[in-house]
Design a protein around this motif. Sequence first.
Motif, PDB file in Angstrom:
ATOM      1  N   GLY A   9     -23.252  23.968  27.218  1.00 41.52           N
ATOM      2  CA  GLY A   9     -21.919  23.480  27.550  1.00 41.52           C
ATOM      3  C   GLY A   9     -20.861  24.357  26.916  1.00 41.52           C
ATOM      4  N   ARG A  10     -19.611  24.066  27.259  1.00 39.95           N
ATOM      5  CA  ARG A  10     -18.484  24.747  26.616  1.00 39.95           C
ATOM      6  C   ARG A  10     -17.621  23.640  26.000  1.00 39.95           C
ATOM      7  NH1 ARG A  10     -19.053  28.078  31.439  1.00 39.95           N
ATOM      8  NH2 ARG A  10     -19.789  30.090  30.754  1.00 39.95           N
ATOM      9  N   SER A  11     -17.443  23.684  24.691  1.00 38.94           N
ATOM     10  CA  SER A  11     -16.779  22.579  24.007  1.00 38.94           C
ATOM     11  C   SER A  11     -15.327  22.901  23.655  1.00 38.94           C
ATOM     12  CB  SER A  11     -17.551  22.239  22.719  1.00 38.94           C
ATOM     13  OG  SER A  11     -16.803  21.363  21.917  1.00 38.94           O
ATOM     14  N   ILE A  29     -26.152  36.708  30.775  1.00 37.29           N
ATOM     15  CA  ILE A  29     -26.584  37.678  31.793  1.00 37.29           C
ATOM     16  C   ILE A  29     -25.624  38.869  31.858  1.00 37.29           C
ATOM     17  CG2 ILE A  29     -27.758  35.946  33.190  1.00 37.29           C
ATOM     18  CD1 ILE A  29     -25.356  36.144  35.162  1.00 37.29           C
ATOM     19  N   ASP A  30     -24.450  38.760  31.229  1.00 37.85           N
ATOM     20  CA  ASP A  30     -23.426  39.797  31.386  1.00 37.85           C
ATOM     21  C   ASP A  30     -23.679  41.078  30.585  1.00 37.85           C
ATOM     22  OD1 ASP A  30     -22.092  38.166  33.125  1.00 37.85           O
ATOM     23  OD2 ASP A  30     -20.675  37.387  31.649  1.00 37.85           O
ATOM     24  N   ASN A  31     -24.546  41.012  29.591  1.00 43.46           N
ATOM     25  CA  ASN A  31     -24.881  42.160  28.722  1.00 43.46           C
ATOM     26  C   ASN A  31     -23.657  42.747  28.019  1.00 43.46           C
ATOM     27  OD1 ASN A  31     -26.818  43.870  27.567  1.00 43.46           O
ATOM     28  ND2 ASN A  31     -26.393  45.507  29.040  1.00 43.46           N
ATOM     29  N   ALA A  52     -18.119  43.843  40.928  1.00 46.31           N
ATOM     30  CA  ALA A  52     -18.205  42.861  39.827  1.00 46.31           C
ATOM     31  C   ALA A  52     -17.090  41.840  40.042  1.00 46.31           C
ATOM     32  CB  ALA A  52     -18.023  43.553  38.487  1.00 46.31           C
ATOM     33  N   GLU A  53     -17.379  40.562  39.804  1.00 46.64           N
ATOM     34  CA  GLU A  53     -16.389  39.515  40.120  1.00 46.64           C
ATOM     35  C   GLU A  53     -15.069  39.717  39.377  1.00 46.64           C
ATOM     36  OE1 GLU A  53     -17.307  35.541  38.775  1.00 46.64           O
ATOM     37  OE2 GLU A  53     -18.627  36.313  37.213  1.00 46.64           O
ATOM     38  N   GLY A  54     -15.131  40.449  38.246  1.00 46.91           N
ATOM     39  CA  GLY A  54     -13.910  40.639  37.450  1.00 46.91           C
ATOM     40  C   GLY A  54     -13.163  41.921  37.774  1.00 46.91           C
ATOM     41  N   GLY A  95     -23.343  34.947  43.376  1.00 46.31           N
ATOM     42  CA  GLY A  95     -23.089  33.739  42.583  1.00 46.31           C
ATOM     43  C   GLY A  95     -24.227  33.328  41.653  1.00 46.31           C
ATOM     44  N   TYR A  96     -24.380  32.029  41.500  1.00 45.94           N
ATOM     45  CA  TYR A  96     -25.252  31.482  40.447  1.00 45.94           C
ATOM     46  C   TYR A  96     -26.725  31.773  40.634  1.00 45.94           C
ATOM     47  CZ  TYR A  96     -21.068  29.202  38.871  1.00 45.94           C
ATOM     48  OH  TYR A  96     -19.816  28.982  38.397  1.00 45.94           O
ATOM     49  N   ILE A  97     -27.103  32.206  41.820  1.00 46.40           N
ATOM     50  CA  ILE A  97     -28.516  32.541  42.047  1.00 46.40           C
ATOM     51  C   ILE A  97     -28.974  33.602  41.033  1.00 46.40           C
ATOM     52  CG2 ILE A  97     -28.251  34.434  43.726  1.00 46.40           C
ATOM     53  CD1 ILE A  97     -30.312  32.889  45.440  1.00 46.40           C
ATOM     54  N   GLN A  98     -28.010  34.417  40.578  1.00 47.11           N
ATOM     55  CA  GLN A  98     -28.351  35.482  39.622  1.00 47.11           C
ATOM     56  C   GLN A  98     -28.777  34.928  38.268  1.00 47.11           C
ATOM     57  OE1 GLN A  98     -25.062  38.767  40.032  1.00 47.11           O
ATOM     58  NE2 GLN A  98     -24.363  36.868  40.944  1.00 47.11           N
ATOM     59  N   ARG A  99     -28.283  33.732  37.917  1.00 50.94           N
ATOM     60  CA  ARG A  99     -28.467  33.202  36.566  1.00 50.94           C
ATOM     61  C   ARG A  99     -29.745  32.389  36.408  1.00 50.94           C
ATOM     62  NH1 ARG A  99     -22.803  31.102  34.103  1.00 50.94           N
ATOM     63  NH2 ARG A  99     -23.579  29.036  34.537  1.00 50.94           N
ATOM     64  N   GLY A 100     -30.385  32.046  37.560  1.00 53.18           N
ATOM     65  CA  GLY A 100     -31.559  31.177  37.453  1.00 53.18           C
ATOM     66  C   GLY A 100     -32.866  31.914  37.666  1.00 53.18           C
TER      67      GLY A 100
HETATM   68  O1  F6P Z   1     -22.984  33.707  32.302  1.00 53.65           O
HETATM   69  C1  F6P Z   1     -21.913  34.595  32.382  1.00 53.65           C
HETATM   70  C2  F6P Z   1     -21.201  34.365  33.649  1.00 53.65           C
HETATM   71  O2  F6P Z   1     -22.189  34.462  34.590  1.00 53.65           O
HETATM   72  C3  F6P Z   1     -20.041  35.249  34.072  1.00 53.65           C
HETATM   73  O3  F6P Z   1     -20.403  36.476  34.616  1.00 53.65           O
HETATM   74  C4  F6P Z   1     -19.318  34.359  35.022  1.00 53.65           C
HETATM   75  O4  F6P Z   1     -18.024  34.709  35.276  1.00 53.65           O
HETATM   76  C5  F6P Z   1     -19.425  33.042  34.359  1.00 53.65           C
HETATM   77  O5  F6P Z   1     -20.659  33.066  33.658  1.00 53.65           O
HETATM   78  C6  F6P Z   1     -19.303  31.873  35.261  1.00 53.65           C
HETATM   79  O6  F6P Z   1     -19.932  30.759  34.718  1.00 53.65           O
HETATM   80  P1  F6P Z   1     -19.370  29.278  34.759  1.00 53.65           P
HETATM   81  O7  F6P Z   1     -18.953  29.031  36.164  1.00 53.65           O
HETATM   82  O8  F6P Z   1     -20.532  28.476  34.313  1.00 53.65           O
HETATM   83  O9  F6P Z   1     -18.208  29.208  33.839  1.00 53.65           O
END
Ligand code: F6P
Length: 321
Positions: A70-72, A126-128, A221-223, A250-255
């Motif tokens: 989570g993000r607190s 995943i961002d390194n 890159a999304e940024g 998108g999120y497919i990369q993270r799983g």
């Molecule tokens: O995990 C890093 C990252 O994938 C970033 O590249 C991305 O912008 C961000 O998380 C998005 O994550 P969330 O939508 O969970 O905040």
Amino acid sequence: MKIAVLTSGGDSPAMNAAIRAITRVGIHRNCEVFGVFGGLQGILDEQFHELNSRSVSRILHRGGTILTTGRSEEFRTKEGQKKAAKILTDRGFDALIAIGGDGTMRALDALSNHWKGWLIGLPGTIDNDLYGTDYTIGFDTAVNNALEALDKIRDTAQSFQRVFLVEVMGRTAGFIAFHVGFATGASAILMPETQTTMEELAQKVIVAKDRAKSSVLVVVAEGDELGNAHRIAAELSERIGEKCRVSVLGYIQRGGNPTHFDRILATRLGAYAIECLLNGKHGGMVGEVDGNLILTPFEETWSKKKQIDQWMLGLLDELAG
Ligand code: F6P
């Protein structure tokens, strides 16, 4: 030694492998290991559960994090950090190990102002984009996930001789885009670390088309400063007079199941975190640089920047053919 372990921020594949290594090596070396559920907020909500060897069975190969994350917002405040310090002290913890990205390293640094216990970070994103380790846990898997998708997109792009823009993750860093771009033979890579104008991009695509390339891939890159892939594609289509297609991965990369590389990296760093604590070393993030395990002070992990390989970047046009 009584140790708490948590995962925080965006999950990344092989965080579980790190949790397993911390738990098992810790227990073998006579530590008590407690998992904190729900990231840093889990400390404030007192979500502590003791882990044993069996608690971490059958997770080595699984993506995500069994501890949840989570993000607190509360933890970002001084009051939140003081409250966390008091809870950790009251519960008798000697050390906290947190697995996460730069936000997590900043949080640990902030907590060190209020808590006397020992703190260690593990690079899990995943961002390194953390200084102090060649690779972060999960990066390799994310790149391979994206590669698999891009290879498929290349098939349809070639069949139709199309221009495709594929957006990969990386809000502030282009490491995924860089690796994916080179590994899939992209004609252009757009990322926050480099400045490319629309004019230059259009020129690259036109040159590729003139060379009779059967398809043109642009990895974004999304940024990137030009905007997201949809925005860039709309303008590029106008400039080259052809409709460019877009895929946002998108999120497919993270799983998904972590690669062997990520499992081993996470295992080494998890075990090393315990060794550091037992040898009295703390106050930083563990990482692997040139094959060596090292501990880097928290502040350096975000204030110093890991560099994109400029030599390789210079080869992109030649390799694109
Ligand atoms: O995990 C890093 C990252 O994938 C970033 O590249 C991305 O912008 C961000 O998380 C998005 O994550 P969330 O939508 O969970 O905040």
